[in-house]
Scaffold this motif. Structure first.
Motif, PDB file in Angstrom:
ATOM      1  N   ALA A   1      81.645   8.797 -29.242  1.00  0.00           N
ATOM      2  CA  ALA A   1      81.656   9.697 -28.084  1.00  0.00           C
ATOM      3  C   ALA A   1      82.850  10.640 -28.156  1.00  0.00           C
ATOM      4  CB  ALA A   1      81.692   8.889 -26.791  1.00  0.00           C
ATOM      5  N   LEU A   2      84.032  10.098 -28.477  1.00  0.00           N
ATOM      6  CA  LEU A   2      85.222  10.937 -28.587  1.00  0.00           C
ATOM      7  C   LEU A   2      85.110  11.899 -29.768  1.00  0.00           C
ATOM      8  CD1 LEU A   2      87.958   8.265 -27.803  1.00  0.00           C
ATOM      9  CD2 LEU A   2      87.325  10.218 -26.375  1.00  0.00           C
ATOM     10  N   LYS A   3      84.529  11.407 -30.852  1.00  0.00           N
ATOM     11  CA  LYS A   3      84.390  12.237 -32.046  1.00  0.00           C
ATOM     12  C   LYS A   3      83.540  13.481 -31.765  1.00  0.00           C
ATOM     13  CE  LYS A   3      82.777  11.952 -36.849  1.00  0.00           C
ATOM     14  NZ  LYS A   3      82.189  11.049 -37.871  1.00  0.00           N
ATOM     15  N   ASN A   4      82.549  13.325 -30.891  1.00  0.00           N
ATOM     16  CA  ASN A   4      81.629  14.425 -30.597  1.00  0.00           C
ATOM     17  C   ASN A   4      81.832  14.986 -29.189  1.00  0.00           C
ATOM     18  OD1 ASN A   4      79.600  14.409 -33.016  1.00  0.00           O
ATOM     19  ND2 ASN A   4      79.877  12.266 -32.461  1.00  0.00           N
ATOM     20  N   ARG A   5      83.030  14.782 -28.645  1.00  0.00           N
ATOM     21  CA  ARG A   5      83.273  15.135 -27.245  1.00  0.00           C
ATOM     22  C   ARG A   5      82.964  16.593 -26.938  1.00  0.00           C
ATOM     23  NH1 ARG A   5      88.509  13.619 -23.468  1.00  0.00           N
ATOM     24  NH2 ARG A   5      87.826  14.804 -21.630  1.00  0.00           N
ATOM     25  N   GLN A   6      83.389  17.497 -27.763  1.00  0.00           N
ATOM     26  CA  GLN A   6      83.234  18.922 -27.467  1.00  0.00           C
ATOM     27  C   GLN A   6      81.771  19.292 -27.258  1.00  0.00           C
ATOM     28  OE1 GLN A   6      85.126  21.520 -30.287  1.00  0.00           O
ATOM     29  NE2 GLN A   6      84.425  23.381 -29.266  1.00  0.00           N
ATOM     30  N   LEU A   7      80.899  18.767 -28.086  1.00  0.00           N
ATOM     31  CA  LEU A   7      79.478  19.076 -27.957  1.00  0.00           C
ATOM     32  C   LEU A   7      78.841  18.309 -26.797  1.00  0.00           C
ATOM     33  CD1 LEU A   7      78.411  19.134 -31.703  1.00  0.00           C
ATOM     34  CD2 LEU A   7      78.734  21.081 -30.181  1.00  0.00           C
ATOM     35  N   ILE A   8      79.238  17.054 -26.631  1.00  0.00           N
ATOM     36  CA  ILE A   8      78.661  16.231 -25.561  1.00  0.00           C
ATOM     37  C   ILE A   8      78.981  16.812 -24.190  1.00  0.00           C
ATOM     38  CG2 ILE A   8      78.779  13.954 -24.459  1.00  0.00           C
ATOM     39  CD1 ILE A   8      79.226  12.792 -27.287  1.00  0.00           C
ATOM     40  N   GLU A   9      80.196  17.367 -24.052  1.00  0.00           N
ATOM     41  CA  GLU A   9      80.631  17.895 -22.746  1.00  0.00           C
ATOM     42  C   GLU A   9      79.809  19.087 -22.281  1.00  0.00           C
ATOM     43  OE1 GLU A   9      85.222  17.036 -21.745  1.00  0.00           O
ATOM     44  OE2 GLU A   9      84.897  18.440 -23.395  1.00  0.00           O
ATOM     45  N   GLU A  10      79.060  19.699 -23.197  1.00  0.00           N
ATOM     46  CA  GLU A  10      78.264  20.850 -22.796  1.00  0.00           C
ATOM     47  C   GLU A  10      77.226  20.473 -21.747  1.00  0.00           C
ATOM     48  OE1 GLU A  10      76.569  22.615 -26.247  1.00  0.00           O
ATOM     49  OE2 GLU A  10      78.509  23.038 -27.191  1.00  0.00           O
ATOM     50  N   LYS A  11      76.752  19.214 -21.795  1.00  0.00           N
ATOM     51  CA  LYS A  11      75.710  18.810 -20.851  1.00  0.00           C
ATOM     52  C   LYS A  11      76.042  17.500 -20.135  1.00  0.00           C
ATOM     53  CE  LYS A  11      70.744  18.323 -20.279  1.00  0.00           C
ATOM     54  NZ  LYS A  11      69.413  18.149 -20.907  1.00  0.00           N
ATOM     55  N   ASN A  12      77.231  16.981 -20.310  1.00  0.00           N
ATOM     56  CA  ASN A  12      77.603  15.713 -19.693  1.00  0.00           C
ATOM     57  C   ASN A  12      79.049  15.776 -19.216  1.00  0.00           C
ATOM     58  OD1 ASN A  12      75.143  13.975 -20.707  1.00  0.00           O
ATOM     59  ND2 ASN A  12      75.913  15.037 -22.512  1.00  0.00           N
ATOM     60  N   TYR A  13      79.322  15.121 -18.086  1.00  0.00           N
ATOM     61  CA  TYR A  13      80.674  15.070 -17.544  1.00  0.00           C
ATOM     62  C   TYR A  13      81.410  13.937 -18.252  1.00  0.00           C
ATOM     63  CZ  TYR A  13      84.326  15.461 -13.916  1.00  0.00           C
ATOM     64  OH  TYR A  13      85.523  15.640 -13.241  1.00  0.00           O
ATOM     65  N   PHE A  14      82.449  14.289 -18.985  1.00  0.00           N
ATOM     66  CA  PHE A  14      83.115  13.370 -19.909  1.00  0.00           C
ATOM     67  C   PHE A  14      84.503  13.011 -19.406  1.00  0.00           C
ATOM     68  CE2 PHE A  14      82.863  12.190 -24.546  1.00  0.00           C
ATOM     69  CZ  PHE A  14      84.065  11.500 -24.617  1.00  0.00           C
ATOM     70  N   ARG A  15      84.833  11.707 -19.389  1.00  0.00           N
ATOM     71  CA  ARG A  15      86.175  11.246 -19.037  1.00  0.00           C
ATOM     72  C   ARG A  15      86.625  10.202 -20.047  1.00  0.00           C
ATOM     73  NH1 ARG A  15      88.974  14.386 -16.605  1.00  0.00           N
ATOM     74  NH2 ARG A  15      90.161  12.908 -15.318  1.00  0.00           N
ATOM     75  N   LYS A  16      87.916  10.208 -20.357  1.00  0.00           N
ATOM     76  CA  LYS A  16      88.531   9.199 -21.220  1.00  0.00           C
ATOM     77  C   LYS A  16      89.115   8.115 -20.332  1.00  0.00           C
ATOM     78  CE  LYS A  16      90.458   7.421 -25.014  1.00  0.00           C
ATOM     79  NZ  LYS A  16      90.821   6.125 -24.404  1.00  0.00           N
ATOM     80  N   ALA A  17      88.917   6.855 -20.712  1.00  0.00           N
ATOM     81  CA  ALA A  17      89.423   5.731 -19.924  1.00  0.00           C
ATOM     82  C   ALA A  17      90.063   4.706 -20.852  1.00  0.00           C
ATOM     83  CB  ALA A  17      88.292   5.088 -19.114  1.00  0.00           C
ATOM     84  N   ASP A  18      90.918   3.877 -20.286  1.00  0.00           N
ATOM     85  CA  ASP A  18      91.624   2.862 -21.067  1.00  0.00           C
ATOM     86  C   ASP A  18      91.017   1.494 -20.774  1.00  0.00           C
ATOM     87  OD1 ASP A  18      93.370   1.133 -22.323  1.00  0.00           O
ATOM     88  OD2 ASP A  18      95.178   2.146 -21.616  1.00  0.00           O
ATOM     89  N   PRO A  19      90.407   0.839 -21.766  1.00  0.00           N
ATOM     90  CA  PRO A  19      89.813  -0.481 -21.524  1.00  0.00           C
ATOM     91  C   PRO A  19      90.845  -1.516 -21.108  1.00  0.00           C
ATOM     92  CG  PRO A  19      89.817   0.055 -23.875  1.00  0.00           C
ATOM     93  CD  PRO A  19      90.188   1.302 -23.152  1.00  0.00           C
ATOM     94  N   ARG A  20      92.120  -1.283 -21.411  1.00  0.00           N
ATOM     95  CA  ARG A  20      93.164  -2.258 -21.051  1.00  0.00           C
ATOM     96  C   ARG A  20      93.432  -2.281 -19.548  1.00  0.00           C
ATOM     97  NH1 ARG A  20      97.625  -0.069 -25.122  1.00  0.00           N
ATOM     98  NH2 ARG A  20      96.799   1.833 -24.130  1.00  0.00           N
ATOM     99  N   VAL A  21      93.008  -1.253 -18.844  1.00  0.00           N
ATOM    100  CA  VAL A  21      93.163  -1.224 -17.382  1.00  0.00           C
ATOM    101  C   VAL A  21      91.783  -1.094 -16.729  1.00  0.00           C
ATOM    102  CG1 VAL A  21      95.528  -0.389 -17.334  1.00  0.00           C
ATOM    103  CG2 VAL A  21      93.663   1.272 -17.480  1.00  0.00           C
ATOM    104  N   ASN A  22      90.830  -1.856 -17.285  1.00  0.00           N
ATOM    105  CA  ASN A  22      89.479  -1.944 -16.723  1.00  0.00           C
ATOM    106  C   ASN A  22      88.786  -0.588 -16.621  1.00  0.00           C
ATOM    107  OD1 ASN A  22      89.709  -4.785 -16.331  1.00  0.00           O
ATOM    108  ND2 ASN A  22      90.842  -4.426 -14.441  1.00  0.00           N
ATOM    109  N   TYR A  23      88.981   0.240 -17.647  1.00  0.00           N
ATOM    110  CA  TYR A  23      88.300   1.537 -17.712  1.00  0.00           C
ATOM    111  C   TYR A  23      88.480   2.339 -16.414  1.00  0.00           C
ATOM    112  CZ  TYR A  23      85.953  -0.515 -21.771  1.00  0.00           C
ATOM    113  OH  TYR A  23      85.681  -1.124 -22.980  1.00  0.00           O
ATOM    114  N   TRP A  24      89.696   2.380 -15.911  1.00  0.00           N
ATOM    115  CA  TRP A  24      89.972   3.191 -14.715  1.00  0.00           C
ATOM    116  C   TRP A  24      89.547   4.630 -14.999  1.00  0.00           C
ATOM    117  CZ3 TRP A  24      92.447   7.619 -13.380  1.00  0.00           C
ATOM    118  CH2 TRP A  24      92.742   7.805 -12.031  1.00  0.00           C
TER     119      TRP A  24
END
Length: 273
Positions: free
Chosen positions: A5-28
């Motif tokens: 998902a991160l690798k293709n973020r630029q293209l994915i964001e064209e049609k999807n709302y993208f957020r980065k989260a940290d699994p160590r804090v329960n994907y806040w």
């Protein structure tokens, strides 16, 4: 491995709302009102909320069709916790999504690591692999085409793994199915093209499944039990369990030979060292 998902973020964001989260804090995560409205105005409910986790785990992401959670993303549940900031805030625990201001829990396990909802027009994402699609085995290809029936496919994986070990825990020979698990050697989130390969599965009772999953034990190429060299730092009861199982030879599979590359991955990346 790189998070696809991160690798293709630029293209994915064209049609999807993208957020980065940290699994160590329960994907806040947080999603902003104004930006979400732009996606709604453009696509209606035909887009996904993407929550990407670890950068180094290929399948550590959630791709949640907005239609499945749109009842949560309403003004009633906004979290106005900063001056001038209008957003929804929440986290994910055990594949369950919850907003800070709402007591509704959403099971989003179907959308974890599911590349079907990462698609974008005419430009499918690329899996990170040294193999061509032609060379990928049946299980890899199946994983590349995961659809909403992923639970059914996991059920098939379980049946194959348990049958491969004659419906018994390969360490203890326990045969009660309710406490048997089809344990992934390479974890589900770490690599997509091994998820449904029965050569990536061991039949373990719940106790050994947890020890294996958390890296307290692993296996040699011949399926002898290896314990973490750090076991002396644990509680006495756990030390005893680990000492008792150390070096025990697991039952060998009957049909699908366990992939030694998968075992090596577990020893190198999961076993506590």
């Amino acid at each position: 491995m790189t998070n696809i998902a991160l690798k293709n973020r630029q293209l994915i964001e064209e049609k999807n709302y993208f957020r980065k989260a940290d699994p160590r804090v329960n994907y806040w995560f947080d999603f902003y009102y104004t930006k979400l409205q732009r996606y709604i105005d453009k696509f209606g409910s035909d887009f996904s909320l993407i929550i990407a986790g670890s950068e180094n785990q290929e399948g550590d992401f959630y791709a949640i069709p907005f239609i499945n959670v749109q009842d949560l993303f309403i003004e009633k549940y906004l979290s106005n916790d900063k001056v001038g900031t209008v957003r929804w805030v929440g986290n994910i625990i055990g594949h369950t999504l919850k907003l800070r201001t709402c007591n509704v829990f959403k099971d989003i396990s179907l959308f974890y690591g599911n590349p079907d909802f990462l698609s974008y027009e005419e430009r499918p994402f690329q899996l990170e692999s040294n193999l061509s699609e032609y060379d990928l085995n049946d299980y890899s290809i199946e994983n590349c085409k995961i659809e909403i029936n992923s639970r059914q496919k996991q059920s098939v994986f379980r049946k194959k793994v348990l049958k491969n070990f004659q419906e018994k825990c390969c360490i203890s020979s326990i045969s009660e199915s309710v406490i048997l698990r089809a344990s992934h050697i390479i974890p589900w989130s770490h690599r997509i093209n091994s998820r449904l390969d029965p050569a990536n599965g061991l039949c373990l009772s719940v106790t050994y499944d947890h020890l294996f999953d958390q890296g307290f034990i692993s296996f040699s190429d011949s399926l002898a039990v290896i314990i973490t060299p750090e076991y002396k730092s644990f509680s006495q009861p756990l030390q005893k369990i680990l000492e008792d199982v150390k070096g025990r030879q697991a039952e060998l599979p009957k049909k699908y030979k366990i992939n030694q590359d998968y075992l090596f991955y577990h020893r190198e990346n999961i076993l506590i060292s």
